[in-house]
Design a protein around this motif. Structure first.
Motif, PDB file in Angstrom:
ATOM      1  N   GLU A 185       2.728   1.927  -3.542  1.00  0.00           N
ATOM      2  CA  GLU A 185       1.823   2.332  -4.461  1.00  0.00           C
ATOM      3  C   GLU A 185       1.641   3.719  -4.340  1.00  0.00           C
ATOM      4  O   GLU A 185       1.717   4.787  -5.156  1.00  0.00           O
ATOM      5  CB  GLU A 185       0.515   1.523  -4.696  1.00  0.00           C
ATOM      6  CG  GLU A 185       0.534   0.051  -5.057  1.00  0.00           C
ATOM      7  CD  GLU A 185       1.275   0.038  -6.451  1.00  0.00           C
ATOM      8  OE1 GLU A 185       1.252   0.985  -7.034  1.00  0.00           O
ATOM      9  OE2 GLU A 185       1.779  -0.985  -6.925  1.00  0.00           O
ATOM     10  N   LEU A 186       1.326   4.273  -3.034  1.00  0.00           N
ATOM     11  CA  LEU A 186       1.114   5.595  -2.751  1.00  0.00           C
ATOM     12  C   LEU A 186       2.283   6.518  -2.949  1.00  0.00           C
ATOM     13  O   LEU A 186       2.137   7.625  -3.504  1.00  0.00           O
ATOM     14  CB  LEU A 186       0.543   5.695  -1.235  1.00  0.00           C
ATOM     15  CG  LEU A 186      -0.967   5.793  -0.985  1.00  0.00           C
ATOM     16  CD1 LEU A 186      -1.268   5.965   0.335  1.00  0.00           C
ATOM     17  CD2 LEU A 186      -1.451   7.208  -1.605  1.00  0.00           C
ATOM     18  N   LEU A 187       3.362   5.721  -2.432  1.00  0.00           N
ATOM     19  CA  LEU A 187       4.789   6.461  -2.684  1.00  0.00           C
ATOM     20  C   LEU A 187       4.724   6.777  -4.218  1.00  0.00           C
ATOM     21  O   LEU A 187       5.446   7.932  -4.606  1.00  0.00           O
ATOM     22  CB  LEU A 187       5.739   5.839  -2.173  1.00  0.00           C
ATOM     23  CG  LEU A 187       7.070   6.438  -2.223  1.00  0.00           C
ATOM     24  CD1 LEU A 187       7.960   6.190  -0.783  1.00  0.00           C
ATOM     25  CD2 LEU A 187       8.004   5.892  -3.411  1.00  0.00           C
ATOM     26  N   TRP A 242       2.611   6.840  -6.518  1.00  0.00           N
ATOM     27  CA  TRP A 242       1.725   7.913  -7.367  1.00  0.00           C
ATOM     28  C   TRP A 242       2.261   9.199  -6.523  1.00  0.00           C
ATOM     29  O   TRP A 242       1.970  10.353  -7.430  1.00  0.00           O
ATOM     30  CB  TRP A 242       0.461   7.316  -6.611  1.00  0.00           C
ATOM     31  CG  TRP A 242      -0.598   8.195  -7.229  1.00  0.00           C
ATOM     32  CD1 TRP A 242      -1.363   8.031  -8.427  1.00  0.00           C
ATOM     33  CD2 TRP A 242      -1.274   9.663  -6.917  1.00  0.00           C
ATOM     34  NE1 TRP A 242      -2.266   9.060  -8.689  1.00  0.00           N
ATOM     35  CE2 TRP A 242      -2.105   9.791  -7.770  1.00  0.00           C
ATOM     36  CE3 TRP A 242      -0.840  10.224  -5.678  1.00  0.00           C
ATOM     37  CZ2 TRP A 242      -3.045  11.165  -7.579  1.00  0.00           C
ATOM     38  CZ3 TRP A 242      -1.743  11.620  -5.372  1.00  0.00           C
ATOM     39  CH2 TRP A 242      -2.706  11.835  -6.413  1.00  0.00           C
ATOM     40  N   GLY A 243       2.855   9.550  -5.818  1.00  0.00           N
ATOM     41  CA  GLY A 243       3.138  10.708  -5.053  1.00  0.00           C
ATOM     42  C   GLY A 243       4.422  11.383  -5.572  1.00  0.00           C
ATOM     43  O   GLY A 243       4.775  12.381  -5.532  1.00  0.00           O
ATOM     44  N   LEU A 244       5.450  10.410  -6.217  1.00  0.00           N
ATOM     45  CA  LEU A 244       6.682  10.760  -6.768  1.00  0.00           C
ATOM     46  C   LEU A 244       6.354  12.215  -7.531  1.00  0.00           C
ATOM     47  O   LEU A 244       7.406  12.980  -7.239  1.00  0.00           O
ATOM     48  CB  LEU A 244       7.408   9.626  -7.445  1.00  0.00           C
ATOM     49  CG  LEU A 244       8.055   8.675  -6.699  1.00  0.00           C
ATOM     50  CD1 LEU A 244       8.719   7.861  -7.493  1.00  0.00           C
ATOM     51  CD2 LEU A 244       9.133   9.297  -5.818  1.00  0.00           C
ATOM     52  N   PRO A 245       5.692  12.223  -8.323  1.00  0.00           N
ATOM     53  CA  PRO A 245       5.628  13.570  -9.306  1.00  0.00           C
ATOM     54  C   PRO A 245       5.285  14.748  -8.406  1.00  0.00           C
ATOM     55  O   PRO A 245       5.787  15.963  -8.786  1.00  0.00           O
ATOM     56  CB  PRO A 245       4.629  13.448 -10.264  1.00  0.00           C
ATOM     57  CG  PRO A 245       4.346  11.734 -10.332  1.00  0.00           C
ATOM     58  CD  PRO A 245       4.651  11.076  -8.869  1.00  0.00           C
ATOM     59  N   LEU A 246       4.659  14.468  -7.254  1.00  0.00           N
ATOM     60  CA  LEU A 246       4.457  15.682  -6.483  1.00  0.00           C
ATOM     61  C   LEU A 246       5.684  16.233  -5.718  1.00  0.00           C
ATOM     62  O   LEU A 246       5.764  17.485  -5.350  1.00  0.00           O
ATOM     63  CB  LEU A 246       3.418  15.300  -5.372  1.00  0.00           C
ATOM     64  CG  LEU A 246       1.973  14.798  -6.185  1.00  0.00           C
ATOM     65  CD1 LEU A 246       1.050  14.073  -4.994  1.00  0.00           C
ATOM     66  CD2 LEU A 246       1.444  15.871  -7.054  1.00  0.00           C
ATOM     67  N   MET A 247       6.697  15.425  -5.682  1.00  0.00           N
ATOM     68  CA  MET A 247       7.876  15.912  -4.889  1.00  0.00           C
ATOM     69  C   MET A 247       8.724  16.729  -5.834  1.00  0.00           C
ATOM     70  O   MET A 247       9.690  17.448  -5.368  1.00  0.00           O
ATOM     71  CB  MET A 247       8.934  14.788  -4.729  1.00  0.00           C
ATOM     72  CG  MET A 247       8.377  14.110  -3.395  1.00  0.00           C
ATOM     73  SD  MET A 247       9.533  12.489  -2.963  1.00  0.00           S
ATOM     74  CE  MET A 247      10.747  13.617  -2.415  1.00  0.00           C
ATOM     75  N   GLU A 293      -4.475  -2.462  -3.622  1.00  0.00           N
ATOM     76  CA  GLU A 293      -3.779  -2.895  -2.356  1.00  0.00           C
ATOM     77  C   GLU A 293      -4.349  -2.567  -1.134  1.00  0.00           C
ATOM     78  O   GLU A 293      -4.374  -3.453  -0.455  1.00  0.00           O
ATOM     79  CB  GLU A 293      -2.341  -2.128  -2.454  1.00  0.00           C
ATOM     80  CG  GLU A 293      -1.365  -2.585  -3.731  1.00  0.00           C
ATOM     81  CD  GLU A 293      -1.069  -3.932  -3.569  1.00  0.00           C
ATOM     82  OE1 GLU A 293      -1.096  -4.753  -2.576  1.00  0.00           O
ATOM     83  OE2 GLU A 293      -0.503  -4.523  -4.459  1.00  0.00           O
ATOM     84  N   ALA A 326       1.492  12.348  -1.356  1.00  0.00           N
ATOM     85  CA  ALA A 326       0.410  11.778  -1.705  1.00  0.00           C
ATOM     86  C   ALA A 326      -0.788  11.869  -0.776  1.00  0.00           C
ATOM     87  O   ALA A 326      -1.874  12.244  -1.190  1.00  0.00           O
ATOM     88  CB  ALA A 326       0.709  10.253  -2.170  1.00  0.00           C
ATOM     89  N   ALA A 386       7.352  11.569  -0.759  1.00  0.00           N
ATOM     90  CA  ALA A 386       6.536  11.338  -1.696  1.00  0.00           C
ATOM     91  C   ALA A 386       5.404  10.852  -1.064  1.00  0.00           C
ATOM     92  O   ALA A 386       4.000  10.869  -1.634  1.00  0.00           O
ATOM     93  CB  ALA A 386       7.124  10.171  -2.557  1.00  0.00           C
ATOM     94  N   VAL A 416       0.874  -1.205  -0.090  1.00  0.00           N
ATOM     95  CA  VAL A 416       0.085  -0.311  -0.029  1.00  0.00           C
ATOM     96  C   VAL A 416       0.965   1.213  -0.002  1.00  0.00           C
ATOM     97  O   VAL A 416       0.803   2.171  -0.717  1.00  0.00           O
ATOM     98  CB  VAL A 416      -1.197   0.116   1.229  1.00  0.00           C
ATOM     99  CG1 VAL A 416      -1.691   1.285   1.331  1.00  0.00           C
ATOM    100  CG2 VAL A 416      -2.010  -1.006   1.249  1.00  0.00           C
ATOM    101  N   LEU A 417       1.755   1.117   0.738  1.00  0.00           N
ATOM    102  CA  LEU A 417       2.678   2.561   1.011  1.00  0.00           C
ATOM    103  C   LEU A 417       3.422   2.610  -0.531  1.00  0.00           C
ATOM    104  O   LEU A 417       3.822   3.646  -0.828  1.00  0.00           O
ATOM    105  CB  LEU A 417       3.602   2.341   2.280  1.00  0.00           C
ATOM    106  CG  LEU A 417       3.010   2.161   3.455  1.00  0.00           C
ATOM    107  CD1 LEU A 417       4.043   2.617   4.689  1.00  0.00           C
ATOM    108  CD2 LEU A 417       1.810   3.370   3.610  1.00  0.00           C
TER     109      LEU A 417
END
Lengths: 215, 215
Positions: free
Chosen positions: A94-96, A98-103, B94, B13, B9, A91-92
């Motif tokens: 996949e969330l990570l 997904w969040g990569l572009p936001l960094m 997930e 998210a 990240a 879970v973490l």
DNA sequence: CCGCATCCGGGGCGATACTG
DNA sequence: CAGTATCGCCCCGGATGCGG
């Protein structure tokens, strides 16, 4: 947390781990392994101490976190993830991802901990010299607690701590460190802007950013 | 939501999708496709209407949801997932898998919507007769909006709507329907407890629960 | 009807202070 | 070190209203 009262697997999951701070606490325990209260707190800048205590209790009664009274010479309480807690790793992950572009667009006053790079590093860094000797690069950025990037046999990983005999030590503002590791910033540029590199610069070149939209 | 203000990240998210109800709204849009405000709301029992409006705005400005003014004869606003929103599917998957064991202990007053079975069905149902003719089973449980389980070529899927020519129609309390589909409850037992099955009972036998700790 | 906006009470959350 | 205590605020929940 107030339950969603929905007979849906997703809603049930969010009933347990959907509250504010909860998944970040799990992140810290996943990156650090069994930890003391104070160390968890150090990895969660901004959390109120009563909230952390509350969440740890909830996570414990949900079977995600266990609490262990370590005997001397440790003589303190340790918090760790149970097997059920470890199962949150996908879970973490996949969330990570997904969040990569936001960094790419960090706020100027965002907190930073070097060990937070562990997840991204596994996803967007690769070892360009798989047959080379084991590589250790120490990272000092944004906090007192350094982290170490290990590269060996094509695999790249990050852990908390200092390197005993590092090939290079990189220190500077988080933005610069992150930019270099993500391949967004040229190493010479970063140094010109204040990044410090001790040791062999070539060590850094061995790490290659492989993902397209990395931070 | 108040930002975590962490250059991580995962935290980034959660800044976007970590608020209450947000991921459940994404779930509805994922299961339904582009939908009207009212239909989304029907799939989110318990949400306050102002919160739904707020979240949809936030999701829109985060690039996860788009809003489209459909021309006549629809003549209403449609909300749908952008590509960035679709990329949340692995995250929801997930989380759903992790939450499956929690469905074994539903509260008596939990709301239920038949289409919420779509995710679980894909994970713990399999078609025991891959070479058989296409199968349609209509589910009526807990709400007015029925769903249809399709089985063909070994694949099982769930969609919202009615079957034109169903092989079977199952209706009854959510607990019973869920129990039968998860293999937790014998079909005869369920019927004795109030489940209604019209059509060919054998149709239901074709679906096999494959996962161990299913709901 | 559909897609909200407004209002209001309660509780989760944030920050600080304090303690065994 | 590992929390508890306290207080204010804002988010959330529930109800109602309202323009298109």
């Amino acid at each position: 947390m107030r339950s969603y009262a929905q007979c849906c697997a997703l809603a049930k999951a969010l009933d347990v781990v959907g509250e504010r701070w909860t998944l970040l606490i799990v992140r810290e325990l996943m990156l650090r392994g069994p930890s003391r209260y104070t160390d968890i707190r150090a990895g969660l800048p901004g959390i109120a101490t009563n909230l952390l205590a509350d969440r740890l209790r909830q996570l414990e009664s949900a079977g995600i976190v266990y609490r262990e009274e370590a005997p001397p010479p440790i003589a303190t309480t340790l918090f760790g993830l149970t097997e059920r807690g470890e199962q949150l790793r996908p879970v973490l992950d996949e969330l990570l991802v997904w969040g990569l572009p936001l960094m790419a667009e960090p706020a100027p006053d965002d907190a930073f901990r070097a060990h937070w790079l562990a997840g991204p590093a596994a996803h967007f860094l690769s070892d360009s010299d798989p047959d080379g000797p084991p590589l250790e690069i120490e990272i000092r950025a944004g906090d007192e607690e350094p982290a170490v990037i290990d590269a060996a046999g094509g695999e790249v990983s990050v852990r908390i701590g200092s390197a005993s005999d590092p090939d290079a030590v990189v220190s500077g503002r988080p933005q610069l460190v992150l930019g270099v590791l993500a391949g967004r910033l040229d190493l010479d540029d970063a140094v010109r802007r204040g990044l410090t590199v001790q040791g062999r610069r070539q060590a850094l070149e061995r790490l290659r950013a492989s993902a397209p939209a990395a931070a």
